[in-house]
Motif scaffolding. Structure first.
Motif, mmCIF file in Angstrom:
data_model
loop_
_atom_site.group_PDB
_atom_site.id
_atom_site.type_symbol
_atom_site.label_atom_id
_atom_site.label_comp_id
_atom_site.label_asym_id
_atom_site.label_seq_id
_atom_site.Cartn_x
_atom_site.Cartn_y
_atom_site.Cartn_z
ATOM 1 N N PRO A 185 0.818 -1.240 0.000
ATOM 2 C CA PRO A 185 0.000 0.000 0.000
ATOM 3 C C PRO A 185 0.841 1.276 0.000
ATOM 4 C CG PRO A 185 -0.528 -1.465 1.858
ATOM 5 C CD PRO A 185 0.767 -1.920 1.295
ATOM 6 N N GLU A 186 2.137 1.181 -0.022
ATOM 7 C CA GLU A 186 3.069 2.311 0.070
ATOM 8 C C GLU A 186 2.590 3.431 1.005
ATOM 9 O OE1 GLU A 186 2.188 3.474 -4.638
ATOM 10 O OE2 GLU A 186 4.120 4.004 -3.821
ATOM 11 N N PRO A 187 2.605 3.146 2.324
ATOM 12 C CA PRO A 187 2.151 4.162 3.296
ATOM 13 C C PRO A 187 2.969 5.449 3.187
ATOM 14 C CG PRO A 187 3.247 2.309 4.407
ATOM 15 C CD PRO A 187 3.042 1.910 2.981
ATOM 16 N N PRO A 188 2.307 6.581 3.344
ATOM 17 C CA PRO A 188 2.968 7.873 3.090
ATOM 18 C C PRO A 188 3.729 8.421 4.295
ATOM 19 C CG PRO A 188 0.667 8.227 3.603
ATOM 20 C CD PRO A 188 0.885 6.740 3.639
ATOM 21 N N ASP A 189 4.579 9.361 4.015
ATOM 22 C CA ASP A 189 5.224 10.186 5.039
ATOM 23 C C ASP A 189 4.620 11.580 4.879
ATOM 24 O OD1 ASP A 189 6.794 11.848 6.532
ATOM 25 O OD2 ASP A 189 8.707 11.014 5.847
ATOM 26 N N LEU A 215 -3.073 4.686 6.860
ATOM 27 C CA LEU A 215 -2.686 5.575 5.761
ATOM 28 C C LEU A 215 -2.078 4.762 4.617
ATOM 29 C CD1 LEU A 215 -1.118 8.513 7.789
ATOM 30 C CD2 LEU A 215 -3.292 8.522 6.538
ATOM 31 N N SER A 216 -2.657 4.900 3.437
ATOM 32 C CA SER A 216 -2.168 4.174 2.264
ATOM 33 C C SER A 216 -1.837 5.152 1.153
ATOM 34 C CB SER A 216 -3.234 3.197 1.748
ATOM 35 O OG SER A 216 -3.739 2.415 2.802
ATOM 36 N N GLY A 217 -0.942 4.769 0.292
ATOM 37 C CA GLY A 217 -0.526 5.612 -0.817
ATOM 38 C C GLY A 217 -1.141 5.181 -2.132
ATOM 39 N N GLY A 229 -6.042 -2.515 -4.638
ATOM 40 C CA GLY A 229 -6.922 -3.314 -3.788
ATOM 41 C C GLY A 229 -6.457 -3.488 -2.362
ATOM 42 N N PHE A 230 -5.265 -3.025 -2.038
ATOM 43 C CA PHE A 230 -4.776 -3.250 -0.684
ATOM 44 C C PHE A 230 -4.521 -1.938 0.049
ATOM 45 C CE2 PHE A 230 -3.735 -7.087 -3.020
ATOM 46 C CZ PHE A 230 -4.210 -8.073 -2.160
ATOM 47 N N ALA A 231 -5.402 -1.645 1.013
ATOM 48 C CA ALA A 231 -5.123 -0.568 1.953
ATOM 49 C C ALA A 231 -4.115 -1.104 2.964
ATOM 50 C CB ALA A 231 -6.398 -0.145 2.663
ATOM 51 N N LEU A 232 -3.478 -0.209 3.705
ATOM 52 C CA LEU A 232 -2.514 -0.677 4.700
ATOM 53 C C LEU A 232 -3.179 -1.684 5.641
ATOM 54 C CD1 LEU A 232 0.305 -0.581 5.823
ATOM 55 C CD2 LEU A 232 -0.321 1.403 7.198
ATOM 56 N N ARG A 274 2.524 10.172 -3.250
ATOM 57 C CA ARG A 274 2.252 9.434 -2.023
ATOM 58 C C ARG A 274 2.185 10.380 -0.825
ATOM 59 N NH1 ARG A 274 6.921 5.921 0.967
ATOM 60 N NH2 ARG A 274 7.309 7.991 1.798
ATOM 61 N N ASP A 275 3.147 11.306 -0.766
ATOM 62 C CA ASP A 275 3.240 12.197 0.391
ATOM 63 C C ASP A 275 2.460 13.504 0.194
ATOM 64 O OD1 ASP A 275 4.897 10.229 1.330
ATOM 65 O OD2 ASP A 275 6.770 11.318 0.920
ATOM 66 N N ALA A 276 1.696 13.601 -0.884
ATOM 67 C CA ALA A 276 0.956 14.826 -1.224
ATOM 68 C C ALA A 276 1.880 16.039 -1.210
ATOM 69 C CB ALA A 276 -0.237 15.015 -0.280
ATOM 70 N N ALA A 277 3.124 15.828 -1.601
ATOM 71 C CA ALA A 277 4.145 16.876 -1.518
ATOM 72 C C ALA A 277 3.850 18.112 -2.360
ATOM 73 C CB ALA A 277 5.510 16.296 -1.891
#
Lengths: 396, 482
Positions: A89-93, A116-118, A124-127, A275-278
């Motif tokens: 899910p590539e969780p964000p920072d 938190l998922s990216g 299909g996969f949330a954290l 992912r990080d909404a940078a």
């Protein structure tokens, strides 16, 4: 909050003891990355899991990793990198987004507690879906487990799911076991310039309804930029074996002409920024919301958000996720709530100055029947209300 | 023998009054009370356990479900939700004083949106029915339990069902967006919806796999996926289960996730071959079926890579399908495995434990030893990529001693699964079958915590009682099932 009263045990038993001995409510946190999220907690002491560190089990061939709650995202990503594996899910920072740049990197316990998922959530996969097992301490100070370390497990009620996304209000997560995925040998992104959000979402939909296994579908609207790209541009990511990506990218380009392909590190940097909404970089006096809605409703929601609060936006999950930045006022919040409701979707206030987030509903209110169940579930896990009071809703 | 709670005399005593009340709520032929018509509902897929219910109600709308639940709550009547009755763990086993609420008449597809990649369906739509509704556009619904032709999506949600293709696409929980659920108080709750990751507590997550303990699901919003361009299978046969297990590990570690990775042991290969004539290698101790997907070129490349990995483990034979027909032939035996074992043994118990895949050789060896100790045959077929075992224990239901030994053998297998770091059930659920083994996996405080969460939804324990949680500690008087 006073540092003198800050508790940061280095063992699970220490967490349990702290909770059993707590005479007053505690603010639960990991490294403090998401402290600015949701509502300010009504507690004068903090209980941090930041000293519960270390990977306790890693079986690459079984694609399973267990880590204590305070283990940071970079530590875990580094360990996985050695075996070419990833957190799917590539969780964000979100430190830059949430204005907590000074805090250490996010911890795995904190990320799971916030669910938190990216961008790869779209596959299909949330954290929370990759949490195979969890160890936690409930409000009564009992050390409990749910789930385990195997990929399929339907034994009893899945308390992992309840804990994930509960922001520390139902229990203090002390260790998580995660399902992993293989890192693709190759990644590439097709960036297609588009007219506006409606055209962008149509392009993302075309990618997602193709048979090519798109693993990222985001859009930079006009006025935003990342990794050398300026919006409005629709972005479709492929990750797979070399030959597969080559084959699929050629076909995606055939279906969506006029785009440019970003390769390797350039592609990775772009998706890390998304992912990080940078690209949003909110200012001190601004608020950040996240809307979750069906992609086909997104163009109208985008128009509403721009019209009402002049929002700066970023779109992910094929248009089903809208990040919005706007003025930190109650009027702006009401406009966002209205846009989410009109779209049949849901909202979360991610960042705002304390007075605003204390004054408004930061997540949608629950209907009375569900609120009654929620209160009983909270009491079932935290009978004396010690854990993060007020974090999600007033008094809860 | 499994125990059930003693029926409530006050409910049995008011039977006629209760049935009349239900008939007023669900008119027409929606309330079944005659013994002959109740008979099909006395058991589910775990047919070793049978119990006639007080009545069966077949609602046609969420409003009717709500009215029935409110009525049952007001009258202290227990409720057993039922989909197609394909549960293999006794999840839909009735109780003598309970009303079975069957969802098969709520079978409409309410919305399909390819643009949003979702479908909204009533709980009684079959799993395959969803795929049938969208496959014309190249889409499918991913979780594919063996019973997918018959099982209903509402039951899939309650059991968090899996299937052979879950290795890549995840189980039911990973493919749900929302549900409409009726609480024991008759309140209709909309959980989640046509979007990902709602804020707040993850009600969808706790409801999924809750085995009818928290409410009755009447509508489901699922993700639908665009199918790959094609898929193809291969089989690889090995000299020992250890070597086959090592090949599984090597495939998983290679970074290629097949869409399916199925493992069959010698007894299962023989049973399936006799049944399906799929051309399985009868000299092998273990066989893998591996399926990949993508374009024809991608399939070639993936199968070549997996073939190369398998070749390192001195296979007896390998067979790579060159066409869809050959793939179907490879799958034919596997898909008929349960029926095939049914032909060589009067009856079998299908177990459902999960283990860390590294423990595979050890666990298979122990199951073999136990098979000799108990004097009962066992065939193993399972989803190897995720360690979900399905030992089929063969016995004779006409011989009570044989059944008793089969039950004890099964319980020992599940204890072994937990001992090596696995769990009691990977996809079939606890139901009534594994209920009394729950303390093997969970401590008393852990079970108490789960019970308190159940009580938060259903304070009087009217919803599917006597399932999932051991009766001890509930204070319920018990009686043996038939």
């Amino acid at each position: 909050m006073s540092a003198v009263l800050d508790l940061a045990p280095s063992t699970e038993e220490g967490v349990a003891t702290a909770l059993r001995n707590a005479a007053a409510p505690l603010a639960v946190e990991g490294s403090g990355t998401t402290l600015g999220m949701l509502r300010p907690v009504q507690a004068s002491r903090t209980l941090s899991t930041r000293n519960l560190t270390g990977i306790t089990l890693y079986r690459p061939q079984e694609m399973v990793l267990s880590a204590r709650a305070g283990t940071t995202l970079p530590e875990i990503e580094a360990a996985l990198g050695e075996h070419n594996q990833i957190l799917v899910p590539e969780p964000p920072d979100l430190r830059a987004l949430l204005g907590t740049e000074g805090a250490p990197p996010p911890t795995i316990g904190g990320l799971v507690a916030a669910n938190l998922s990216g961008p790869r959530r779209i596959t299909g996969f949330a954290l929370r879906d990759t949490v195979l097992g969890i160890r936690f301490v409930n409000g009564a100070g009992e050390v409990l487990r749910s789930g385990g370390r195997v990929h399929k497990n339907v034994t009893g009620l899945d308390l992992c799911k309840l804990l994930a996304g509960s922001h520390g209000t139902l229990g203090v997560i002390t260790e998580v076991t995660l399902k992993l995925g293989p890192a693709a040998p190759r990644t590439a992104t097709l960036a297609v310039p588009v007219e506006d959000e409606a055209a962008g979402i149509a392009a993302l939909s075309a990618g997602l309804t193709s048979p090519y296994g798109v693993t990222g579908a985001a859009m930079l609207p006009a006025g935003t930029a990342a990794a050398g790209l300026s919006g409005p541009v629709a972005l479709l990511r492929l990750e797979d074996l070399e030959a597969s990506v080559n084959y699929r990218m050629a076909r995606l380009q055939g279906a969506l002409p006029g785009g440019r392909v970003l390769e390797g590190d350039e592609s990775r940097a772009l998706w890390r920024a998304i992912r990080d909404a940078a690209p949003l970089s909110p200012g001190e006096a601004e608020a950040v919301w996240r809307l979750s809605l069906r992609p086909s409703a997104a163009p109208a929601a985008v128009r509403a958000l721009r019209g009402a609060i002049g929002a700066r936006l970023l779109l992910d999950w094929g248009g089903g996720l809208i990040w919005a930045v706007g003025p930190a006022t109650e009027a702006a919040h009401e406009a966002v709530v209205g846009a989410a409701r009109a779209a049949g979707g849901t909202f979360t206030l991610f960042r705002a100055p304390d007075p605003l987030r204390a004054a408004v509903a930061v997540i949608p209110p629950e209907p009375p029947a569900l609120a009654a169940i929620a209160a009983r579930v909270k009491a079932a896990l935290d009978p004396t209300g010690r854990l993060n009071p007020g974090r999600m809703r007033p008094g809860a | 023998m499994i125990a059930l709670p003693l029926p409530k005399p006050e409910v049995l005593g008011r039977r006629n009054e209760i049935l009349a009340g239900l008939r007023a709520l669900v008119p027409g032929d929606g309330v079944i009370t005659e013994p002959l018509r109740l008979r099909p509902y006395e058991t589910d897929g775990l047919s070793a356990y049978r119990q006639m219910p007080l009545a069966v109600v077949l609602p046609t709308s969420t409003e009717q479900v709500a009215a029935v639940l409110r009525f049952c709550r007001d009258n202290g009547v227990r409720v057993v939700p039922r989909g197609a009755g394909t549960s293999l763990s006794g999840g839909a086993l009735p109780l003598a004083d309970a009303v079975v609420v069957g969802m098969m008449r709520m079978n409409r597809i309410l919305e399909v949106s390819f643009e949003d990649r979702l479908a909204v369906v009533e709980a009684g739509v079959t799993n395959l029915g969803i795929t049938k509704a969208v496959e014309g556009q190249g889409f499918f619904y991913a979780p594919d339990p063996s019973s997918q032709l018959a099982c209903m999506i509402g039951g899939n949600v309650m059991m968090n069902s899996g299937g052979a293709h879950c290795l890549k696409y995840g189980v039911t929980a990973n493919n749900l967006l929302g549900v409409k659920i009726v609480t024991v108080d008759g309140e209709v709750l909309e959980i989640g919806g046509a979007h990902l990751d709602a804020a707040g507590y993850d009600w969808l997550g706790i409801i999924t796999g809750s085995e009818g303990q928290l409410g009755i699901v009447t509508e489901v919003t699922v993700r639908i996926l665009r199918a790959a361009e094609g898929q193809r299978a291969m089989l690889a046969a090995f000299r020992s289960t250890e070597v086959a297990g090592a090949a599984v590990d090597a495939i998983m570690a290679s970074g290629v996730i097949p869409v399916a990775l199925e493992f069959m042991d010698r007894p299962c290969i023989h049973a399936c071959e006799a049944f399906a004539h799929a051309g399985y290698p009868l000299d092998a101790e273990a066989m893998l079926i591996i399926e990949v997907e993508g374009s024809a070129e991608e399939q070639d490349a993936l199968l070549e890579s997996i073939r190369g990995i398998c070749a390192r483990f001195d296979p007896i034979s390998m067979r790579v399908a060159t066409s869809a027909e050959e793939s179907t032939a490879i799958w034919k035996g596997r898909k008929g495995a349960f029926g095939a074992v049914g032909r060589i043994s009067p009856d079998y118990l299908c177990m459902d434990g999960t283990i860390p895949t590294g423990e595979l050789p050890h666990v298979l060896r122990r199951i073999g030893e136990m098979s000799e100790e108990y004097g009962l045959g066992v065939a193993n077929v399972f989803h190897a990529g995720d360690g979900n075992l399905h030992p089929l224990i063969m016995f004779d239901a006409n011989d009570p001693e044989s059944f008793r030994r089969a039950e004890a053998f099964g319980a020992d297998i599940l204890r072994l699964c937990v001992e090596v770091g696995g769990c009691l059930t990977g996809e079939h659920g606890v139901g009534v079958e594994k209920r009394d083994l729950m303390p093997v996996q969970f401590t008393a405080p852990e079970l108490a915590q789960q019970r308190r969460v159940k009580s938060a939804f259903d304070p009087d324990w009217l919803l599917n009682p006597a399932k999932v949680f051991p009766l001890e500690g509930n204070g319920a008087l018990t009686v043996a099932a038939e």
